[in-house]
Design a protein around this motif. Sequence first.
Motif, PDB file in Angstrom:
ATOM      1  N   TRP A  37     -52.873   4.531 -28.003  1.00 27.88           N
ATOM      2  CA  TRP A  37     -51.635   4.442 -28.783  1.00 27.88           C
ATOM      3  C   TRP A  37     -51.791   3.468 -29.951  1.00 27.88           C
ATOM      4  CZ3 TRP A  37     -48.807   0.128 -29.883  1.00 27.88           C
ATOM      5  CH2 TRP A  37     -49.061  -1.020 -29.125  1.00 27.88           C
ATOM      6  N   ALA A  38     -52.587   2.410 -29.745  1.00 25.97           N
ATOM      7  CA  ALA A  38     -52.773   1.422 -30.808  1.00 25.97           C
ATOM      8  C   ALA A  38     -53.472   2.050 -32.010  1.00 25.97           C
ATOM      9  CB  ALA A  38     -53.567   0.235 -30.282  1.00 25.97           C
ATOM     10  N   LEU A  39     -54.507   2.862 -31.763  1.00 22.44           N
ATOM     11  CA  LEU A  39     -55.200   3.550 -32.853  1.00 22.44           C
ATOM     12  C   LEU A  39     -54.247   4.507 -33.563  1.00 22.44           C
ATOM     13  CD1 LEU A  39     -57.746   4.269 -34.439  1.00 22.44           C
ATOM     14  CD2 LEU A  39     -58.304   5.932 -32.640  1.00 22.44           C
ATOM     15  N   SER A  40     -53.469   5.257 -32.790  1.00 27.41           N
ATOM     16  CA  SER A  40     -52.525   6.211 -33.390  1.00 27.41           C
ATOM     17  C   SER A  40     -51.502   5.502 -34.260  1.00 27.41           C
ATOM     18  CB  SER A  40     -51.817   7.008 -32.287  1.00 27.41           C
ATOM     19  OG  SER A  40     -52.735   7.782 -31.542  1.00 27.41           O
ATOM     20  N   GLU A  60     -46.308  -4.723 -25.587  1.00 24.49           N
ATOM     21  CA  GLU A  60     -47.491  -4.909 -24.745  1.00 24.49           C
ATOM     22  C   GLU A  60     -48.694  -4.304 -25.443  1.00 24.49           C
ATOM     23  OE1 GLU A  60     -48.787  -6.937 -21.959  1.00 24.49           O
ATOM     24  OE2 GLU A  60     -46.860  -6.229 -21.187  1.00 24.49           O
ATOM     25  N   SER A  61     -49.724  -5.135 -25.711  1.00 25.39           N
ATOM     26  CA  SER A  61     -50.930  -4.610 -26.355  1.00 25.39           C
ATOM     27  C   SER A  61     -51.712  -3.708 -25.415  1.00 25.39           C
ATOM     28  CB  SER A  61     -51.815  -5.768 -26.821  1.00 25.39           C
ATOM     29  OG  SER A  61     -51.330  -6.312 -28.029  1.00 25.39           O
ATOM     30  N   PHE A  62     -51.962  -4.190 -24.205  1.00 23.56           N
ATOM     31  CA  PHE A  62     -52.726  -3.402 -23.237  1.00 23.56           C
ATOM     32  C   PHE A  62     -52.112  -3.508 -21.849  1.00 23.56           C
ATOM     33  CE2 PHE A  62     -56.198  -2.863 -20.140  1.00 23.56           C
ATOM     34  CZ  PHE A  62     -56.588  -1.575 -20.462  1.00 23.56           C
ATOM     35  N   GLY A  63     -51.888  -4.714 -21.369  1.00 27.57           N
ATOM     36  CA  GLY A  63     -51.306  -4.871 -20.043  1.00 27.57           C
ATOM     37  C   GLY A  63     -52.355  -4.718 -18.960  1.00 27.57           C
ATOM     38  N   GLY A  98     -51.673   6.701 -23.211  1.00 34.85           N
ATOM     39  CA  GLY A  98     -52.756   7.499 -23.779  1.00 34.85           C
ATOM     40  C   GLY A  98     -53.987   7.545 -22.903  1.00 34.85           C
ATOM     41  N   PHE A  99     -54.115   6.585 -22.000  1.00 36.21           N
ATOM     42  CA  PHE A  99     -55.257   6.580 -21.087  1.00 36.21           C
ATOM     43  C   PHE A  99     -55.018   7.471 -19.867  1.00 36.21           C
ATOM     44  CE2 PHE A  99     -56.775   2.355 -22.826  1.00 36.21           C
ATOM     45  CZ  PHE A  99     -58.033   2.809 -23.179  1.00 36.21           C
ATOM     46  N   LEU A 100     -53.763   7.598 -19.443  1.00 40.46           N
ATOM     47  CA  LEU A 100     -53.473   8.261 -18.169  1.00 40.46           C
ATOM     48  C   LEU A 100     -52.450   9.379 -18.343  1.00 40.46           C
ATOM     49  CD1 LEU A 100     -53.305   5.002 -16.058  1.00 40.46           C
ATOM     50  CD2 LEU A 100     -55.056   6.757 -15.847  1.00 40.46           C
TER      51      LEU A 100
END
Length: 366
Positions: A150-153, A273-276, A299-301
Amino acid sequence: MIRTLVDMTAERFSHYVYSLNRRTPSISGFVRASVTLREMVRATSFSHGQALTYLAPPKGLFHQSMLKRLARWIGEDIAAREARPDLIVGHKLTIEGIVAEQVANALGIPFAISIQGDSDTKILSARRDLSRSFGRIFHDAKMVFPFAPWALSAVEKRLGMRKGATVLLPCPTDIDHPTPPQIGNGSLVSVFHLKNARRKNLDSMAAASTYLADRDRQVPISIVGGGSDSDRATCQRLIGNAPGVTLAGPMNREALREFLPTASGFIMPSRRESFGLVFIEALFCGLPIIYPKGQAIDGFLDNAPFALAVDAQDPASIANAMQHVIDHEAELKSALADWQASDGAARFKRTSIAEAFAGGLNQAIT
């Protein structure tokens, strides 16, 4: 996070770290110190390099100008140490990225950056006047390490699609050995330092608990984390009369490893939250998770039944996810057990993250 990445790849690369720390002096103090670089920057050696404290005005004033001056200091220091690097890595596009680009260009070497969702998106939004500079850094970097999809997007939405190389780089944790899921005690758990209660959205968790209680459902939530007396008082005010939301106090890492698997699920619908990292720790401890949509590990899961994305601003959305985790615990934990043994889980282990980081560094250099 950064220190862990450095340590995990120390056998393959000779890292030298400049840790950047901003300090805001009085206006008169800033004017006096701005005369020379020597007075603008204070350096303290530590095991991995130097911790640099640089002076800058408040509220992001002269943000780029101050970082460019800091880059000059670092360039001069590198020259004095006669230790020309092969690559400059700036962690955070909108802060260290400015420094990395300047130093790399001065030395005629490539640079790489990471994208940390919360900080970078906040600064991109606040400093639209620097969009051209941020875009140049983003597109000219030989490698970009987003901490989450999501951060890249989010960055590409503002600065355009990147054509260069990118490597997704999850945050590493020492809790990366799976504990098989077990049926829990019917409660949810959240983990954060109590001073961050508003950011972690404790008030909305309490509102969601009240929402369920009004519908004759009660799902207890244990909040694990330490803090000052003032922090605890703030948390109690945020909780109010919400049923079943309790402060469990701080726990060390071993105690947390033992405590997490006893719950039925994990919840932390943070506002930002950047990553969590704790979401991944909860998954490795056998807990389905409730996380904020569009942030953290989003975006990871995708499509994983044990990872429920919620609208952090909507207590009803949070409450529905809480009820779903409790009502479908066995089903969710069965799917989670399969995931723990999959390549999807392996990408979050320290060995895989170290390989991804090392591979990205090598690609940027070559």
